[in-house]
Write a protein that holds these residues in place. Structure first.
Motif, PDB file in Angstrom:
ATOM      1  N   ARG A   1      -4.308   8.687  -7.792  1.00 29.70           N
ATOM      2  CA  ARG A   1      -5.219   7.611  -7.406  1.00 29.70           C
ATOM      3  C   ARG A   1      -6.577   8.242  -7.142  1.00 29.70           C
ATOM      4  O   ARG A   1      -6.671   9.408  -6.758  1.00 29.70           O
ATOM      5  CB  ARG A   1      -4.739   6.912  -6.135  1.00 29.70           C
TER       6      ARG A   1
ATOM      7  N   THR B   1     -10.611   7.769  -5.368  1.00 33.98           N
ATOM      8  CA  THR B   1     -11.503   7.065  -4.440  1.00 33.98           C
ATOM      9  C   THR B   1     -12.914   7.590  -4.647  1.00 33.98           C
ATOM     10  O   THR B   1     -13.124   8.570  -5.363  1.00 33.98           O
ATOM     11  CB  THR B   1     -11.101   7.314  -2.968  1.00 33.98           C
TER      12      THR B   1
ATOM     13  N   GLY C   1       0.821  -1.205   0.000  1.00 32.31           N
ATOM     14  CA  GLY C   1       0.000   0.000   0.000  1.00 32.31           C
ATOM     15  C   GLY C   1       0.855   1.256   0.000  1.00 32.31           C
ATOM     16  O   GLY C   1       2.031   1.226   0.357  1.00 32.31           O
TER      17      GLY C   1
ATOM     18  N   GLY D   1      -5.832   1.429  -4.028  1.00 34.70           N
ATOM     19  CA  GLY D   1      -5.829   0.026  -3.634  1.00 34.70           C
ATOM     20  C   GLY D   1      -6.379  -0.199  -2.235  1.00 34.70           C
ATOM     21  O   GLY D   1      -6.530   0.733  -1.436  1.00 34.70           O
ATOM     22  N   LYS D   2      -6.647  -1.451  -1.949  1.00 32.22           N
ATOM     23  CA  LYS D   2      -7.216  -1.836  -0.665  1.00 32.22           C
ATOM     24  C   LYS D   2      -6.294  -1.467   0.494  1.00 32.22           C
ATOM     25  O   LYS D   2      -6.753  -1.112   1.575  1.00 32.22           O
ATOM     26  CB  LYS D   2      -7.460  -3.347  -0.681  1.00 32.22           C
ATOM     27  N   TYR D   3      -4.978  -1.539   0.283  1.00 33.25           N
ATOM     28  CA  TYR D   3      -4.023  -1.296   1.362  1.00 33.25           C
ATOM     29  C   TYR D   3      -3.423   0.109   1.329  1.00 33.25           C
ATOM     30  O   TYR D   3      -2.520   0.405   2.102  1.00 33.25           O
ATOM     31  CB  TYR D   3      -2.916  -2.357   1.328  1.00 33.25           C
ATOM     32  N   ASP D   4      -3.897   0.963   0.444  1.00 34.88           N
ATOM     33  CA  ASP D   4      -3.447   2.357   0.449  1.00 34.88           C
ATOM     34  C   ASP D   4      -3.963   3.049   1.704  1.00 34.88           C
ATOM     35  O   ASP D   4      -5.085   2.783   2.157  1.00 34.88           O
ATOM     36  CB  ASP D   4      -3.945   3.096  -0.801  1.00 34.88           C
TER      37      ASP D   4
ATOM     38  N   ARG E   1      -7.624   3.565  -9.658  1.00 34.38           N
ATOM     39  CA  ARG E   1      -8.384   3.336  -8.417  1.00 34.38           C
ATOM     40  C   ARG E   1      -7.413   3.064  -7.273  1.00 34.38           C
ATOM     41  O   ARG E   1      -6.456   2.309  -7.425  1.00 34.38           O
ATOM     42  CB  ARG E   1      -9.309   2.141  -8.625  1.00 34.38           C
TER      43      ARG E   1
END
Length: 194
Positions: free
Chosen positions: A172, A174, A5, A79-82, A77
């Motif tokens: 990125r 969100t 992330g 990421g899940k761990y950003d 997009r």
């Protein structure tokens, strides 16, 4: 960061972070700078300052819009761990990293008052206004795309930390409700339930 992330800061918050200090330094420098007669006299100094205010605000608000638009179009997009950085942390980090430039700008604006009263302070205030206008424009861009734009924190640490500089390879995105800042970088207003 865990599992690849990245730390992400809101693009509009980074742009807006310098607006308030530049505005208040400019207002203070213009107020103090009106006291000396200067070389040109107060009337010419204030008129020159008004022109510099408008020019500075316009240039800062309009410069690099194409780069910002291109980066926004290519935003990936998040990421899940950003990790999304809080607004207050982003503002504090930017101001801490630029404090010497801000102080030098304020000192230069005060010093210029002995030649052209109030003009330097009005220019600083114009630069702060331009940053606020650019952040508002970014907010409209975010609302239109229904995506909040984020930049990697490690890219901001390189070459002066410009949010649309060469070190920034991409943004990125969100959802519009992510983070604690509204589109445009202002504090998110929360509804109070009665």
């Amino acid at each position: 960061m865990a599992r690849g992330g990245q730390g992400l800061a809101r693009l509009a918050v980074v742009v807006r972070a310098g607006a308030a200090p530049l505005w208040w330094l400019g207002v203070a420098a213009a107020g103090i700078g009106i006291v000396p007669e200067g070389v040109t006299g107060r009337r010419i100094g204030v008129l020159a300052g008004a022109v510099l205010f408008l020019a500075g605000a316009a240039v800062v608000a309009l410069v690099r819009r194409g780069r910002y638009t291109a980066l926004a179009r290519g935003a990936a997009r998040a990421g899940k761990y950003d990790v999304l950085q809080d607004r207050a942390v982003t503002v504090r980090t930017w101001r801490r990293g630029h404090r010497w430039w801000l102080l030098l700008g304020g000192a230069a604006a005060l010093g210029s008052a002995f030649a052209v009263p109030a003009a330097g302070g009005m220019l600083l205030a114009g630069l702060g206004t331009g940053l606020r206008l650019k952040a508002a424009w970014l907010g409209r861009l975010e609302r239109a795309g229904e995506t909040l734009l984020w930049v990697r924190v490690d890219w901001l640490d390189r070459r002066g930390g410009h949010p649309a500089g060469k070190a920034v390879k991409g943004l990125r995105g969100t959802g519009i409700a992510a983070g604690d800042a509204a589109p445009g970088g202002a504090r998110r207003r929360t509804a109070v339930l009665v």
